[in-house]
Design an enzyme around this catalytic site. Structure first.
Site, PDB file in Angstrom:
ATOM      1  N   LYS A  77      49.929  29.320  66.013  1.00  0.00           N
ATOM      2  CA  LYS A  77      49.635  27.887  66.008  1.00  0.00           C
ATOM      3  C   LYS A  77      48.433  27.606  66.899  1.00  0.00           C
ATOM      4  O   LYS A  77      48.367  28.069  68.039  1.00  0.00           O
ATOM      5  CB  LYS A  77      50.839  27.109  66.529  1.00  0.00           C
ATOM      6  CG  LYS A  77      50.659  25.605  66.536  1.00  0.00           C
ATOM      7  CD  LYS A  77      51.955  24.963  67.036  1.00  0.00           C
ATOM      8  CE  LYS A  77      51.894  23.469  67.004  1.00  0.00           C
ATOM      9  NZ  LYS A  77      53.141  22.871  67.516  1.00  0.00           N
ATOM     10  N   SER A  89      38.380  26.410  51.933  1.00  0.00           N
ATOM     11  CA  SER A  89      38.893  27.095  53.116  1.00  0.00           C
ATOM     12  C   SER A  89      38.700  26.259  54.365  1.00  0.00           C
ATOM     13  O   SER A  89      38.282  25.109  54.308  1.00  0.00           O
ATOM     14  CB  SER A  89      38.206  28.441  53.324  1.00  0.00           C
ATOM     15  OG  SER A  89      36.843  28.217  53.648  1.00  0.00           O
ATOM     16  N   TYR A 106      42.888  28.880  53.358  1.00  0.00           N
ATOM     17  CA  TYR A 106      42.738  30.180  54.013  1.00  0.00           C
ATOM     18  C   TYR A 106      41.617  30.105  55.038  1.00  0.00           C
ATOM     19  O   TYR A 106      40.767  29.226  55.001  1.00  0.00           O
ATOM     20  CB  TYR A 106      42.475  31.291  52.989  1.00  0.00           C
ATOM     21  CG  TYR A 106      41.176  31.130  52.233  1.00  0.00           C
ATOM     22  CD1 TYR A 106      40.006  31.734  52.683  1.00  0.00           C
ATOM     23  CD2 TYR A 106      41.107  30.358  51.084  1.00  0.00           C
ATOM     24  CE1 TYR A 106      38.806  31.578  52.001  1.00  0.00           C
ATOM     25  CE2 TYR A 106      39.918  30.197  50.395  1.00  0.00           C
ATOM     26  CZ  TYR A 106      38.778  30.809  50.858  1.00  0.00           C
ATOM     27  OH  TYR A 106      37.601  30.649  50.189  1.00  0.00           O
ATOM     28  N   ALA A 163      37.763  21.288  48.656  1.00  0.00           N
ATOM     29  CA  ALA A 163      38.678  20.161  48.471  1.00  0.00           C
ATOM     30  C   ALA A 163      39.353  19.747  49.778  1.00  0.00           C
ATOM     31  O   ALA A 163      39.674  18.570  49.968  1.00  0.00           O
ATOM     32  CB  ALA A 163      39.737  20.517  47.432  1.00  0.00           C
ATOM     33  N   ALA A 164      39.547  20.683  50.701  1.00  0.00           N
ATOM     34  CA  ALA A 164      40.165  20.354  51.995  1.00  0.00           C
ATOM     35  C   ALA A 164      39.324  19.342  52.774  1.00  0.00           C
ATOM     36  O   ALA A 164      39.858  18.616  53.622  1.00  0.00           O
ATOM     37  CB  ALA A 164      40.371  21.621  52.819  1.00  0.00           C
TER      38      ALA A 164
END
Length: 115
Positions: free
Chosen positions: A9, A25, A58, A74-75
């Site tokens: 994290k 990504s 990713y 797209a992120a």
């Protein structure tokens, strides 16, 4: 039986860039992915603290020490520069392995994205 546990994290980093015209990504400062035990190409889950978006993509390794957190493709629609996000990776393991497992959790400086 296998269960999924949080493996890594990166807690609360600030998005520095959003590049819609890229294949896809998230580019993350190499120092952060090393410290969090995340590999380039690994699937990560992202939570945007500013707008509540949750998505996965990713990892691409960014320049070490740069503080880069760039959402690509797209992120880039899910967060904008200045948003604070949490990046998590999960691993499958047996319940027995999970009992002794300790995730790698790092807390970078939100202003600089550095440790």
């Amino acid at each position: 039986m296998l269960i999924e546990m949080m493996k890594s994290k990166i807690h609360r980093v600030t998005v520095t860039e959003a590049n819609l015209n890229y294949i896809g990504s998230i580019t993350i400062d190499s120092a952060l992915i090393k410290a969090a035990n995340i590999l380039p190409g690994e699937r990560v889950f992202i939570v945007n603290n500013n707008n509540g978006e949750r998505f996965d993509t990713y990892v691409i390794a960014g320049e070490e020490g740069s503080g880069v957190i760039c959402l690509n493709g797209a992120a880039a629609r899910k967060a904008q520069p200045g948003d604070v996000i949490i990046i998590m990776a999960y691993a499958q393991m047996t319940p027995e392995e999970a009992c002794d497992f300790r995730p790698s959790v790092i807390f970078p400086d939100t202003a600089t994205n550095r440790l």
